[in-house]
Structures are given as structure tokens and as C-alpha cells.
Scaffold this active site. Sequence first.
Site, PDB file in Angstrom:
ATOM      1  N   ASN A  98     -14.957  20.371  18.519  1.00 62.45           N
ATOM      2  CA  ASN A  98     -14.570  19.709  17.594  1.00 62.45           C
ATOM      3  C   ASN A  98     -13.975  20.511  16.413  1.00 62.45           C
ATOM      4  O   ASN A  98     -14.836  21.319  16.251  1.00 62.45           O
ATOM      5  CB  ASN A  98     -15.333  18.520  17.160  1.00 62.45           C
ATOM      6  N   LYS A 486      -6.171  -4.758  -0.761  1.00 60.15           N
ATOM      7  CA  LYS A 486      -7.523  -4.524  -0.249  1.00 60.15           C
ATOM      8  C   LYS A 486      -8.429  -5.607  -0.778  1.00 60.15           C
ATOM      9  O   LYS A 486      -8.969  -6.164   0.228  1.00 60.15           O
ATOM     10  CB  LYS A 486      -8.053  -3.189  -0.829  1.00 60.15           C
ATOM     11  N   GLU A 489      -7.335  -8.750   1.251  1.00 62.89           N
ATOM     12  CA  GLU A 489      -7.563  -8.763   2.570  1.00 62.89           C
ATOM     13  C   GLU A 489      -8.950  -9.050   3.244  1.00 62.89           C
ATOM     14  O   GLU A 489      -8.909  -9.993   4.139  1.00 62.89           O
ATOM     15  CB  GLU A 489      -7.083  -7.091   3.144  1.00 62.89           C
ATOM     16  N   HIS A 505       7.216  -9.915 -17.899  1.00 60.64           N
ATOM     17  CA  HIS A 505       8.273 -10.542 -17.268  1.00 60.64           C
ATOM     18  C   HIS A 505       7.850 -11.668 -16.265  1.00 60.64           C
ATOM     19  O   HIS A 505       8.431 -12.006 -15.367  1.00 60.64           O
ATOM     20  CB  HIS A 505       9.121  -9.688 -16.606  1.00 60.64           C
TER      21      HIS A 505
END
Length: 611
Positions: A98, A486, A489, A505
Site C-alpha cells: 500500500n 452537511k 443532510e 437581499h
Amino acid sequence: MCGIVGYVGSEQSAPILVAGLRRLEYRGYDSAGLAVIDGGKLQVVRATGKLKNLEARLSTTPLLGSTGIGHTRWATHGPPSDENAHPHSYEGVAVVHNGIIENHLELKAELRAKGHVFTSETDSEVFAHLIAAELKKNVPLDQAVRNSVKRVRGTYGLVVVAEKDPTRIVATKDSSPMVVGLAEGQNLVASDVPALLEHTRDVIFMEEGDLAVLTAKSVELFDREGKKIERPVRRIDWTSTMAEKGGHKHFMHKEIHEQPRALADTLRGRVLRSEGAVHFEGFALTPDQAKALTKVTILACGTSWHSGLTGRWMIESLARLPVEVELASEFRYRDPLVEKSHLAIAISQSGETLDTLAALKEAKARGAVTLTLCNVVGSAMTREAQYTVLTNAGPEIGVASTKAFTTQLVGLYLLGIQLGRLRGTLSVAQAQEHLTQLSEVPKLVEEALKTEPEVKALARKYQHSQDFLFLGRATSHAVALEGALKLKEISYIHAEGYAGGEMKHGPIALIDEKMPVVIVAPSEPHVAYEKMIGNVQEAKARGGRIVAVVDTKDTHIRSLADDTIVVPAASALVAPIVMTVPLQLLAYHVADLRGTDVDQPRNLAKSVTVE
């Protein structure tokens, strides 16, 4: 690179290795293989795809022997194939690896000149050849491994077996996890704890530069110079599911904390600071082609769209190219203006997001140069696009994307630098300065993670709020959007992200004493910071509860805020990466306190493959 297992003992190793690899399937992979020594003879079986494909081959080509190593590969160098699968072998040596060997091309050239024949496109195969060459000098296996890793620039979690030493396994690591499992009459090694739990709960976590020599009856550890060392034996009390999560309660939490490593992997092998250059394997625009570009169109959805918004700042400022950021889901529903001088960049964690894939195909059909920035080798977008830049974030299990987002930002920053150098809009000195700043990102994110106790306290304070407003300006606008996404969710709290200048605004009408207003205010760019002070004052005047995320150079906002999180200061283009971390942690801890399904929130999928 992905999952590693090694076994030496009195039992048949192949079934143990396959079972260990299955425990690591959660990490994701695209091929698998085993190498087993029986009677001094090395045998290797590999297969592309899932473990069931490897098992099918083992049923017709059984591997017998009590010493062996196994690997599940997530491709980095070379596509998924039987030849590129691990283990790699040469002259009686087999390795699983790895990591990334940054100087593999020069090592391959040197070895080929000496008569070595390579059979894969991987960097990892180099280790088998180097170690085999060392063994010809009649040194022990552990010394051969030690000598070989000294020649390598890069990272490794490496496990080795050899016909000349059939009762021994050698493992070593640098920036890639490795853990040794201790059991009666047998010992194991793996890249993660879950692979070991069926056989032992007594483990040794190897540290940087450690080299372990395993036999059925003993484990010895040595430092880089061969001096014997001791490491503590730890008792694992986790369940197997907890072990897959590294002891974290949720995959999302684990992946938030993996970001320093993931960001380092995104940078590794690509930054040529001495030359002020960036190298992406497989992305080979010439200076003339880069100078001929007249526009960049970024195509993305959700979190990837937020990274694209920040990427616009990076590419426009560094390469001086106009950038449009398109919601991929809307791109096809008008008659978009696309020319051959345009570069279309499709961003996706999975590389399979159907809306983004369709937009990529549309841009390609209209003649654009196409590139995908994604995390999965061999995905649909990597096959469709002319060029691919991989984020190298590693598998992301939690549905709410975290490390994929921050590694996308680093990938876009690198891409901006590369385009700037090719187009002549960045000098060597300017590029070197940006690359130096980028090299600090893993450390800065690691420091930002230390804010977790304060963030968790804020989560307790605000967990019952029904609405949140997130505000940011300039490079932090997209961070505010991402922070709001996030939170909604995974906690199911209504949250909105806005550019700071847009507050008056419309959104200002929502602010009252019940609404937390999260201010994302890095000190750079300074003009945006000064304007954010006005946003804070406007929100406070209407009773808003101010939660400010600022950096260590903040001079004013923390004195106005109800609550403050302080992260390390960074340049304007690095700050979005660092500022994102406490917002990820805030969303996570609010969701955890509210008892929602953090890793698999309702109605959401990890890869959106429907329109």
C-alpha cells in the site's frame, strides 16, 4: 492500494487470508490476490473484481501452505487487471504494497538495464525486483527488505515472503498503517485491525520506519537501522464493526479524521517544488494546447459543485482562464455554448454520478477537451473523459462526503497551478510559493481537527435549533454552502448557505433570536473579511446568535460573536480547506446528538446513479 493480510503458523493460510481480506472489503477494491509458500515453492493466484472471483480461481487452483500474504487492490498505477493485481512476484519473492513509489520510473529503468522483466504497470512491482536482487547478495530477508526500502522515495505498507525463507514474513511501514496480530502458534499482520479479530485481539501497532519479522512462534521488531525495538501490545475490545471504523462511532467521523492522510495522498508524487511544477500521471496537455484554451466549464452536483465554485477562484487566479461552474443536472436542458477551445472538468466522488456523466458526454460530443476529477479508478467518468485526475482520498463509506470534498479542493488547486505554468501566467517562483502553501495543508487540517471539543460543545448548545444560516464571502462562500448542506443532510435541520453580500437581499428577514448564524470568516482575502464584520453586526442587530469560524489572525469578529471556533490561518486559496473541517464536525456532532443515521441518512445514496 487497499487491504493487506499476512499469516504464518501451522494452519493452511489461504482460507485465513481470504477471510481477512473479506473483513477489509469495506475499504473498497478492484482486484485481489494471494501468494502462498508450500514446500519452498511460491504460488500466486490473482483475479480482477471482487473476492468471489479470487475464490473461484482458488477452487480450481488451490494454494497449500502455512505462510502467505494477501491483498485487495484499489488501483493507482495502471488499471484494474490480473497483471496489475497484487501480490507481485519476481524470482521467488512476493510482495503486497500500500502506498506510492515516487521514483518507480527511474528504478524500473535501472532494473531493466540489468535484465529485469516487469509484467505489470504498477509501481509496487519494483519492490519484488529490488528485494530479489538483494537476496542474491546472500543477506537475510529482513536485511534485503531494509536495503530495498532505503532506495525508495514515497510511502509504503509492505509485506514480503520469499522461497528462500519460507517460514518467515517481513513487514515494514512508512505513512501507511500496519498492525501485527499475536496468537498462540501463529502470527498475523494486516493493514487494519478487522482482518485480525477472528484470530486474536492482541496487537502491536507498527510505527513509522518499523520492520517486523514474523514466524509462527515469534515476532521481532526493528528500527530503520536494524536495531531491535519494543512496541506495546494492545488488547482490542472493539467489535468487528467498530474495528472497521477504527474505533470511531461512525464512518463519517473516521473519514473526517482521515483527511490529513487523504490530503497528503492527493499531493504525494505530484508536487515538484524545486521546479515549481505539478505532475499528473496521464494528464499531458502541452503548453500550446493549454494556451489555446479559452474557457473552463466545471460540471458537478452537490458537494462536488461546491468544490467547483472554489475551484473557479483557483483556476481563474492562477491560470487566468474564465471559469463557469455548471450544475451538471441542468447542463443538458439548454443549448450550452461549448467549443473545441473549452476544457470541461467533471467532478464526482464516485465517478458514476449520472447527471454529471451525462453532462460530461454532452460537453465531449460538442468538442470540448474533457477531464474528470474523481476518487475511483475505472469508474464511468474515467473511461469517458480524455484525462483523469484522481483525488486518492481512499474509499469513503459515509454518504455525506467529507474527505472527498477537501481532496477535490486540493486537486483543483494543483490543476490551477499546472495550467498556470503551462499558460505562462505563473512564474516558477509564484508556483513554488503556492506549492509550499499546499504542502502545509495536511498539517493545517490536523490542527483544525483539534477544535473538536469546542465544536462538540457548540453542537450540544444548538442541537435543538430548527434553522441555521451559513454566510461566507469570496473563497468561503462555497464553504458556507457546504456547511449548510452537511448539516441538513445528516441532522435533517433546515440550513441555508449564502454569500455574505446576499444576506440583505432576502435572508436577513429570517434572522431572529432563535436562529444561529454561522459566519465563515478567514482573514484572507482581507477585503472579504472586512465585509464579513458588517454581516456579523447586521445579524446581531436583529437578534441572531453568531457562531463564528475564524482563524488565528482574526482581529475583530470573535469579539462580536456569541461563540467562536479558531483554526490556523492560511492563504486565501488554502483557507477554504481548513475552514471546512469545523463545519463537518459541527454537522456530525449535531446529527449524533439528535440520534439520526449519520452514515446512511434517509432518502440519500452515496452514488446518485438516477436522474
